[in-house]
Design a protein around this motif. Structure first.
Motif, short mmCIF file in Angstrom:
data_model
loop_
_atom_site.label_atom_id
_atom_site.label_comp_id
_atom_site.label_asym_id
_atom_site.label_seq_id
_atom_site.Cartn_x
_atom_site.Cartn_y
_atom_site.Cartn_z
N TYR A 1 42.84 43.49 48.36
CA TYR A 1 41.64 44.02 47.75
C TYR A 1 40.38 43.23 48.10
O TYR A 1 39.30 43.55 47.61
N ASN A 2 40.49 42.19 48.93
CA ASN A 2 39.35 41.34 49.30
C ASN A 2 38.65 40.78 48.06
O ASN A 2 37.46 40.93 47.86
N ILE A 3 39.44 40.09 47.22
CA ILE A 3 38.92 39.50 45.99
C ILE A 3 39.02 37.98 46.11
O ILE A 3 40.07 37.45 46.46
N TYR A 4 37.92 37.31 45.79
CA TYR A 4 37.85 35.85 45.92
C TYR A 4 37.23 35.25 44.67
O TYR A 4 36.41 35.86 44.01
N LEU A 5 37.63 33.99 44.38
CA LEU A 5 37.06 33.23 43.28
C LEU A 5 36.32 32.05 43.90
O LEU A 5 36.91 31.25 44.63
N GLU B 1 35.25 30.07 30.58
CA GLU B 1 36.50 29.77 29.87
C GLU B 1 36.93 30.93 28.98
O GLU B 1 38.10 31.24 28.88
N GLY B 2 35.97 31.57 28.33
CA GLY B 2 36.31 32.67 27.43
C GLY B 2 36.74 33.94 28.15
O GLY B 2 37.28 34.85 27.54
N ASN B 3 36.48 34.03 29.44
CA ASN B 3 36.79 35.25 30.18
C ASN B 3 37.96 35.09 31.14
O ASN B 3 38.10 35.87 32.08
N LYS B 4 38.82 34.12 30.91
CA LYS B 4 39.97 33.93 31.79
C LYS B 4 40.87 35.15 31.80
O LYS B 4 41.58 35.39 32.76
N ILE B 5 40.81 35.95 30.74
CA ILE B 5 41.62 37.17 30.68
C ILE B 5 41.24 38.12 31.81
O ILE B 5 42.08 38.83 32.34
N ILE B 6 39.96 38.12 32.19
CA ILE B 6 39.52 38.98 33.30
C ILE B 6 40.20 38.54 34.59
O ILE B 6 40.70 39.36 35.35
N LEU B 7 40.22 37.24 34.84
CA LEU B 7 40.88 36.73 36.04
C LEU B 7 42.37 37.06 36.02
O LEU B 7 42.93 37.49 37.03
N GLU B 8 43.01 36.89 34.88
CA GLU B 8 44.43 37.22 34.77
C GLU B 8 44.66 38.71 35.02
O GLU B 8 45.62 39.09 35.70
N MET B 9 43.78 39.56 34.50
CA MET B 9 43.91 40.99 34.70
C MET B 9 43.80 41.34 36.19
O MET B 9 44.61 42.10 36.72
N VAL B 10 42.82 40.74 36.86
CA VAL B 10 42.63 41.01 38.28
C VAL B 10 43.85 40.55 39.08
O VAL B 10 44.33 41.26 39.97
N GLU B 11 44.36 39.36 38.78
CA GLU B 11 45.54 38.86 39.49
C GLU B 11 46.74 39.78 39.26
O GLU B 11 47.51 40.04 40.18
N ASP B 12 46.88 40.30 38.04
CA ASP B 12 47.98 41.23 37.75
C ASP B 12 47.80 42.54 38.52
O ASP B 12 48.74 43.05 39.13
N LEU B 13 46.59 43.10 38.49
CA LEU B 13 46.33 44.36 39.19
C LEU B 13 46.51 44.22 40.70
O LEU B 13 46.91 45.17 41.38
N ALA B 14 46.20 43.04 41.23
CA ALA B 14 46.27 42.81 42.67
C ALA B 14 47.70 42.86 43.20
O ALA B 14 47.92 42.97 44.41
N VAL C 1 32.16 45.96 32.62
CA VAL C 1 32.65 45.14 33.73
C VAL C 1 34.14 45.39 33.96
O VAL C 1 34.60 45.43 35.10
N ILE C 2 34.90 45.60 32.88
CA ILE C 2 36.33 45.89 33.03
C ILE C 2 36.51 47.24 33.70
O ILE C 2 37.34 47.41 34.60
N MET C 3 35.72 48.23 33.29
CA MET C 3 35.81 49.55 33.90
C MET C 3 35.44 49.48 35.39
O MET C 3 36.07 50.13 36.22
N ALA C 4 34.44 48.67 35.74
CA ALA C 4 34.05 48.53 37.14
C ALA C 4 35.17 47.91 37.96
O ALA C 4 35.47 48.35 39.08
N ILE C 5 35.84 46.89 37.42
CA ILE C 5 36.96 46.27 38.11
C ILE C 5 38.07 47.29 38.32
O ILE C 5 38.63 47.40 39.41
N ILE C 6 38.39 48.05 37.29
CA ILE C 6 39.46 49.06 37.40
C ILE C 6 39.09 50.11 38.42
O ILE C 6 39.92 50.52 39.24
N GLU C 7 37.82 50.55 38.43
CA GLU C 7 37.38 51.55 39.42
C GLU C 7 37.56 51.04 40.83
O GLU C 7 38.04 51.75 41.72
N ILE C 8 37.18 49.80 41.07
CA ILE C 8 37.28 49.22 42.41
C ILE C 8 38.74 49.13 42.84
O ILE C 8 39.11 49.46 43.95
N MET C 9 39.60 48.70 41.94
CA MET C 9 40.98 48.44 42.31
C MET C 9 41.85 49.68 42.34
O MET C 9 42.93 49.67 42.92
N THR C 10 41.39 50.78 41.74
CA THR C 10 42.17 52.03 41.81
C THR C 10 41.55 53.01 42.79
O THR C 10 42.16 53.99 43.15
#
Length: 93
Positions: free
Chosen positions: A8-12, A40-53, A79-88
Motif C-alpha cells: 500500500y506504500n505506507i510509511y512512518l 501516543e494517544g493515536n497508536k490505535i490508528i497505526l495498529e489499524m493500518v498495520e492490521d489492514l495492510a 481520518v479513519i474513513m480516509a484511511i479505509i477508503e485508501i486501503m480498500t
C-alpha cells in the motif's frame, strides 16, 4: 522512515507521521495522498493500518462491508474513513 506496507506504500516517519503514497514514479514515491500525525494517544490508528495492510484491497473491502452490515450507522472520524477508503480503493465510504 519505516515501511509499514510495501503493498500500500505506507510509511512512518521519524516524527511519527504516517504517510500514504499513491504510487511509485521512476522508482521513487510520489506525493502522499494522506498524512496522519501519530501521537501516543493515536497508536490505535497505526495498529489499524498495520492490521489492514495484511490483506488485499478486496479482502479489506469485504471485511469493511461485513462490519458495516452489522452496524447500520457508523460515526467514524474522518481520518479513519480516509484511511479505509485508501486501503480498500473505495471512494465515499
Amino acid at each position: 522512515m519505516k515501511c509499514i506496507s510495501n503493498t500500500y506504500n505506507i510509511y512512518l516517519t521519524d516524527d511519527n507521521t504516517l504517510l500514504f503514497y499513491d504510487t511509485m514514479k521512476n522508482g521513487e514515491l510520489d506525493k502522499p495522498v494522506l498524512s496522519v500525525e501519530i501521537t501516543e494517544g493515536n497508536k490505535i490508528i497505526l495498529e489499524m493500518v498495520e492490521d489492514l495492510a495484511q490483506y488485499s484491497p478486496e479482502e479489506n473491502y469485504r471485511h469493511l462491508s461485513d462490519w458495516r452490515s452489522e452496524r447500520v450507522k457508523t460515526n467514524l472520524p474522518g481520518v479513519i474513513m480516509a484511511i479505509i477508503e485508501i486501503m480498500t480503493g473505495e471512494k465515499g465510504v
